[in-house]
Design an enzyme around this catalytic site. Structure first.
Site, PDB file in Angstrom:
ATOM      1  N   ARG A  35      -3.427  -1.644   0.659  1.00  0.00           N
ATOM      2  CA  ARG A  35      -2.765  -1.789   1.627  1.00  0.00           C
ATOM      3  C   ARG A  35      -2.224  -0.404   2.782  1.00  0.00           C
ATOM      4  O   ARG A  35      -1.819   0.793   2.355  1.00  0.00           O
ATOM      5  CB  ARG A  35      -1.231  -2.281   1.057  1.00  0.00           C
ATOM      6  CG  ARG A  35      -0.067  -2.108   2.656  1.00  0.00           C
ATOM      7  CD  ARG A  35       0.571  -2.700   2.049  1.00  0.00           C
ATOM      8  NE  ARG A  35       2.471  -2.616   2.898  1.00  0.00           N
ATOM      9  CZ  ARG A  35       3.137  -1.384   2.654  1.00  0.00           C
ATOM     10  NH1 ARG A  35       3.339  -1.251   1.068  1.00  0.00           N
ATOM     11  NH2 ARG A  35       4.438  -1.714   3.034  1.00  0.00           N
ATOM     12  N   ARG A  76      18.655   1.019  14.304  1.00  0.00           N
ATOM     13  CA  ARG A  76      18.888   2.066  14.046  1.00  0.00           C
ATOM     14  C   ARG A  76      20.570   2.351  14.524  1.00  0.00           C
ATOM     15  O   ARG A  76      20.546   2.807  15.769  1.00  0.00           O
ATOM     16  CB  ARG A  76      18.429   3.449  13.918  1.00  0.00           C
ATOM     17  CG  ARG A  76      17.019   3.720  12.909  1.00  0.00           C
ATOM     18  CD  ARG A  76      15.733   4.700  12.708  1.00  0.00           C
ATOM     19  NE  ARG A  76      14.894   4.555  11.890  1.00  0.00           N
ATOM     20  CZ  ARG A  76      14.881   4.607  10.370  1.00  0.00           C
ATOM     21  NH1 ARG A  76      15.981   4.419   9.878  1.00  0.00           N
ATOM     22  NH2 ARG A  76      13.703   3.581  10.298  1.00  0.00           N
ATOM     23  N   LYS A 217       4.537 -11.554   7.235  1.00  0.00           N
ATOM     24  CA  LYS A 217       5.862 -11.302   6.799  1.00  0.00           C
ATOM     25  C   LYS A 217       7.299 -11.380   6.541  1.00  0.00           C
ATOM     26  O   LYS A 217       8.396 -11.789   7.883  1.00  0.00           O
ATOM     27  CB  LYS A 217       6.481  -9.713   6.492  1.00  0.00           C
ATOM     28  CG  LYS A 217       5.201  -9.116   6.413  1.00  0.00           C
ATOM     29  CD  LYS A 217       5.166  -7.196   6.195  1.00  0.00           C
ATOM     30  CE  LYS A 217       6.421  -6.740   5.712  1.00  0.00           C
ATOM     31  NZ  LYS A 217       6.198  -5.089   6.218  1.00  0.00           N
ATOM     32  N   THR A 275       7.733  -5.902  -3.095  1.00  0.00           N
ATOM     33  CA  THR A 275       8.342  -4.788  -3.202  1.00  0.00           C
ATOM     34  C   THR A 275       9.239  -4.876  -4.371  1.00  0.00           C
ATOM     35  O   THR A 275       9.505  -6.044  -4.439  1.00  0.00           O
ATOM     36  CB  THR A 275       9.447  -5.764  -1.922  1.00  0.00           C
ATOM     37  OG1 THR A 275       8.711  -6.133  -0.785  1.00  0.00           O
ATOM     38  CG2 THR A 275      10.396  -4.743  -1.781  1.00  0.00           C
TER      39      THR A 275
END
Length: 481
Positions: A35, A76, A217, A275
């Site tokens: 990856r 953010r 994802k 993860t």
């Protein structure tokens, strides 16, 4: 090199795995897919790692898949006048578009798309959910909130908005450049972040133009809700548990993971569980028992692949992390309970000729002394159908196309072999039994099951199943033409 396990291992490359010796060592330890995280490193960095992987592939003679993982939009807060401020439970806090440095009462949120989607009562999560806000009042340029979980807030911390579908494309301007770059250098899979709806996937596939397979994802509640539609248009799935565990209660993630894996398997599309699988191995040569159990659970569920992130990209023990995953997989797949769980969760699909042939191939392989199922495939679709069956014997994927072989490196139980194009079935049988012997799956006295399609080299024509002896003399004797 023949793997003695079915589940595939995805290893992320980074500063700890940046040269030929380490990348080859990771491959030899068990990595099947590498990856490339587009969130980190320049295009020159990515190009250099890509070239090293292809060199390892050439030197080992084994196809290797490369997965480019796009960053996705990053939401953010802005900056603060001081380094950080403490927010207490019950405090009032305002988010707005004003670029003035923030304080303990407000800060900029430079994303008008968020304000456009917010409603009173919606949740906002800051800094991976460490700070939680509830919207009391909002408009097109502000949101007045109450702090429900306090903590220290500082410059440019990430914001998650779990309760609403945001009017944001899954591909940012950075992603568009990264996507074209990744396709131009020849990656095999592209992982799409921030997927909320099936249209996000179809838009990305239109840009990819078939140059790579597109993997979605699943990291947002909206994607979980629209999962069936997203799965239908995706080539593969990644269960991205990090963001799922931020935007949803952590205790809801395991049942979601189980459901997503099972549905992807039923659709014959590869699914990665990702993860924090061996997170402690970033700093330790040994994993925790809970981490080993987590990896094992994904394998028991029938996932096609399990993934290392920082463990192999930036950790102190990248080879040990891959070796640990390999050892856990080997142990689980030897467990009789594993076969019981895998077979109990098998989806019966008999809607096409190909479905019937691959099901019959698996049943024959398991009822007779068959050493492998060999599959001739142009696109890899029939190989994926065989893998959905999760047979007890290895799957040998024979294809003349390197792109197909590389993409199939993500598919459960599949050993990919590049072969010459065939125009006659007899030649295909000979090629299959030679591959079975050469790669250690069968001896001359054994048999394999072979599936193929006539006419050859045409996608979607799987229509033949044959049990073949691995002794070529018997094949010529039965069919002297």
């Amino acid at each position: 090199m023949r793997r003695l396990r079915n589940v595939k291992i995805v290893a992320t490359l980074g500063p700890a795995s940046n040269d030929y010796e380490m990348i080859r060592a990771l491959f030899e330890a068990g990595a099947d897919v590498f990856r490339l995280n587009m969130s980190h490193g320049t295009h020159d960095d990515i190009r250099a790692r890509h070239a090293i992987i292809r060199q390892v592939e050439a030197d080992t003679g084994r196809p290797i898949a490369i997965l480019a993982d796009l960053q996705g939009p990053k939401l953010r807060v802005g900056t603060f006048a001081d380094e950080s401020y403490d927010l207490a439970d019950g405090d009032k806090f305002r988010l707005d578009l004003d670029p003035t440095p923030g304080d303990a009462s407000r800060v900029q949120l430079p994303h008008p798309e968020i304000f456009a989607a917010l409603e009173p009562g919606a949740s906002l999560l800051v800094n991976d959910g460490k700070i939680r806000l509830i919207v009391d009042e909002c408009g097109t340029d502000f949101a007045n909130c109450t702090v429900t979980v306090g903590g220290a807030i500082s410059n440019r911390k990430g914001v998650n908005v779990p309760d609403v579908v945001l009017p944001l494309a899954a591909l940012s301007q950075k992603d568009l450049k990264d996507l074209e770059f990744a396709c131009s250098i020849g990656v095999d899979w592209v992982a799409l972040s921030f997927v909320q709806r099936p249209e996000d996937v179809t838009e990305a596939k239109a840009l990819v133009k078939g140059r790579a397979a597109v993997l979605s994802k699943i990291e947002k509640p909206a994607a979980v809700k629209a999962y069936e539609a997203i799965l239908a248009v995706s080539d593969g799935i990644m269960v991205a548990r990090g963001d799922l565990g931020v935007e949803l209660p952590v205790y809801s993630v395991p049942p979601i993971q189980k459901r997503l894996v099972r549905m992807a398997r039923a659709a014959a599309k590869p699914v990665i569980v990702a993860t924090q699988m061996l997170e402690s191995m970033i700093e330790s040569p040994m994993p925790t028992r809970a981490e080993v159990s987590d990896v094992a659970t994904a394998i028991y569920e029938g996932a096609d692949a399990i993934m290392l992130s920082a463990e192999s990209a930036a950790g102190k023990f990248p080879i040990e992390a891959v070796t640990t995953m390999n050892n856990v997989a080997m142990s689980v797949e030897k467990d009789p309970t594993y076969r019981q769980i895998i077979e109990a969760s098998r989806t019966v699909a008999r809607s096409t000729v190909a479905d019937g042939i691959v099901s019959a191939a698996r049943e024959i392989a398991e009822s007779a002394d068959i050493k492998a199922i060999a599959v001739f495939s142009q696109s890899g679709t029939t190989v994926s159908l065989v893998a959905r069956e999760r047979p007890r014997v290895p799957i040998i994927a024979l294809t003349p196309l390197m792109d197909t072989a590389r993409r199939l490196c993500l598919t459960w139980g599949t050993h990919c072999v590049i072969t010459e194009e065939q125009d006659r079935f007899k030649g295909a049988v000979i090629s299959a039994v030679r591959a079975a012997r050469q790669h250690g799956f069968a001896a001359e006295t054994d048999q394999i099951v072979l599936t193929a399609g006539v006419p050859f080299n045409v996608q979607g024509t799987t229509n033949i199943l044959r049990v073949a002896p691995c002794d070529e003399r018997l094949i010529y004797k039965a069919d002297p033409e």
